[in-house]
Design an enzyme around this catalytic site. Structure first.
Site, PDB file in Angstrom:
ATOM      1  N   PRO A   2       0.688  -1.172   0.106  1.00 43.37           N
ATOM      2  CA  PRO A   2      -0.015  -0.071   0.079  1.00 43.37           C
ATOM      3  C   PRO A   2       0.877   1.114  -0.076  1.00 43.37           C
ATOM      4  O   PRO A   2       1.720   1.528   0.861  1.00 43.37           O
ATOM      5  CB  PRO A   2      -0.848  -0.106   1.332  1.00 43.37           C
ATOM      6  CG  PRO A   2      -0.425  -1.278   2.024  1.00 43.37           C
ATOM      7  CD  PRO A   2       1.011  -1.883   1.393  1.00 43.37           C
ATOM      8  N   GLU A   3       0.374   2.051  -0.912  1.00 46.80           N
ATOM      9  CA  GLU A   3       0.649   3.616  -0.780  1.00 46.80           C
ATOM     10  C   GLU A   3      -0.677   4.104  -0.537  1.00 46.80           C
ATOM     11  O   GLU A   3      -1.808   3.265  -0.518  1.00 46.80           O
ATOM     12  CB  GLU A   3       1.271   4.126  -1.906  1.00 46.80           C
ATOM     13  CG  GLU A   3       2.724   3.588  -1.910  1.00 46.80           C
ATOM     14  CD  GLU A   3       3.738   4.454  -3.166  1.00 46.80           C
ATOM     15  OE1 GLU A   3       3.347   5.625  -3.287  1.00 46.80           O
ATOM     16  OE2 GLU A   3       4.433   3.943  -3.353  1.00 46.80           O
ATOM     17  N   HIS A  91      -0.505 -16.487   6.606  1.00 49.82           N
ATOM     18  CA  HIS A  91      -0.397 -15.070   7.113  1.00 49.82           C
ATOM     19  C   HIS A  91      -1.843 -14.324   7.083  1.00 49.82           C
ATOM     20  O   HIS A  91      -1.835 -13.013   7.215  1.00 49.82           O
ATOM     21  CB  HIS A  91       0.470 -14.404   5.969  1.00 49.82           C
ATOM     22  CG  HIS A  91       1.761 -14.869   5.718  1.00 49.82           C
ATOM     23  ND1 HIS A  91       2.940 -15.102   6.675  1.00 49.82           N
ATOM     24  CD2 HIS A  91       2.600 -15.359   4.537  1.00 49.82           C
ATOM     25  CE1 HIS A  91       3.692 -15.709   6.214  1.00 49.82           C
ATOM     26  NE2 HIS A  91       3.621 -15.843   4.976  1.00 49.82           N
ATOM     27  N   ARG A 110       4.631  -9.922   5.674  1.00 45.41           N
ATOM     28  CA  ARG A 110       5.747  -9.336   6.450  1.00 45.41           C
ATOM     29  C   ARG A 110       5.456  -8.783   7.794  1.00 45.41           C
ATOM     30  O   ARG A 110       6.419  -8.292   8.390  1.00 45.41           O
ATOM     31  CB  ARG A 110       6.384  -8.290   5.500  1.00 45.41           C
ATOM     32  CG  ARG A 110       7.006  -8.863   4.337  1.00 45.41           C
ATOM     33  CD  ARG A 110       7.673  -7.688   3.464  1.00 45.41           C
ATOM     34  NE  ARG A 110       8.907  -7.254   3.802  1.00 45.41           N
ATOM     35  CZ  ARG A 110       9.482  -6.218   3.293  1.00 45.41           C
ATOM     36  NH1 ARG A 110       8.979  -5.641   2.184  1.00 45.41           N
ATOM     37  NH2 ARG A 110      10.752  -5.551   3.924  1.00 45.41           N
TER      38      ARG A 110
END
Length: 273
Positions: A2-3, A91, A110
């Site tokens: 994401p930006e 995840h 992450r």
DNA sequence: CGAGCAACCTGCATGC
DNA sequence: TGCATGCAGGTTGCTC
């Protein structure tokens, strides 16, 4: 992922589905994100209604009956809605289940994301209180950037990525906006003219809006889809294209590191002076 | 103020 | 096929 555009697209996908819904259950499988998820989060959220979902920079804010849930997607996070049972993926750290059966699932390989509770004034949260202005606001323009740049000697790319100056401009879109505005990423922020900053502000808005609109076109797939959201749908002029030909002039694009981040630009179109 | 670095993590591409 | 290396869209926080 994401930006700002990806976060905005996520917001637009979630809001119509989740507003007015009541949380019936929260399951946390891994508490270790960027900051540990509060142990009591599940009990805290249970029974609360989502009144509104908003965005501040790259933070999503779920305004609940008794406070706020702050979510950040970090580098690799995504939120997805499911109406029917789906197999758990690796995840998939958090499930938020609603009374109407909808499932909101946070996936973040992450684990640089955040999932935090805040029951005071939302603007006073330590992560939010010092954030700069929104790039899509009218008040974000060339004059603003120029004023902020006084006495700032850092490279302009780092300057526009500074979340205390303007929020939501990440590495990809910083590279792209500087290319569009024909500004060399290493020029000191205080050496750039007001006119150039006007071009830069316009370029930033343009790049972000374009990405949001592209993301919007995949919104229909938002629920229960495995299609990727937003990214790379739009043509990138420079990011990821180091060593390749500039689309504008054919010159070979140069790649350097700035603040430990990959920086790509055209030495012909973006003059360093 | 700013430059540089390390840290938090996993996945993936590359090269030997 | 296996292993080591380096890199990735974010952000904080430390040193000099």
């Amino acid at each position: 992922m994401p930006e700002l555009p990806e976060v905005e697209v996520t917001l637009r996908g979630l809001a119509p589905q989740l507003c007015q819904q009541i949380i019936s259950k929260v399951v946390v499988r891994n508490y270790q994100l960027r900051w540990p998820i509060p142990k009591e989060i599940a009990n805290k959220l249970k029974g609360q209604k989502i009144l509104e979902i908003t965005r501040r920079g790259k933070y999503l804010i779920f305004h609940l009956s008794k406070g706020n849930l702050i979510v950040h997607l970090g580098m690799s996070g995504s939120l997805r809605l499911y109406k029917h049972h789906v197999e758990l993926q690796k995840h998939d750290h958090i499930d938020v289940v609603f009374e109407n059966g909808t499932l909101l699932r946070l996936h973040d390989p992450r684990r640089f994301g955040a999932f935090l509770w805040w029951d005071k004034d939302i603007a006073s949260h330590p992560l939010l209180k010092d954030l700069g202005i929104e790039p899509l606001d009218r008040s974000f323009n060339g004059s603003y950037l120029f004023d902020q740049s006084i006495n700032r000697k850092k490279a302009v790319k780092l300057f526009i990525m500074d979340q205390q100056v303007v929020v939501g401009v990440g590495n990809i879109y910083a590279n792209e906006a500087l290319f569009l505005a024909k500004i060399h990423p290493k020029i000191a922020a205080n050496k750039i003219t007001k006119e150039q900053y006007q071009n830069l502000a316009t370029a930033i808005k343009q790049v972000l809006k374009k990405a949001i609109n592209k993301g919007g076109t995949t919104l229909r797939n938002f629920i229960s889809s495995d299609g990727k959201l937003g990214y790379f749908v739009q043509t990138l002029n420079v990011y990821g294209r180091g060593g390749k030909a500039c689309y504008r002039c054919g010159n070979i694009l140069k790649e350097i590191r700035l603040g430990q981040r990959s920086t790509v630009f055209c030495e012909h179109c973006q003059i360093y002076e």
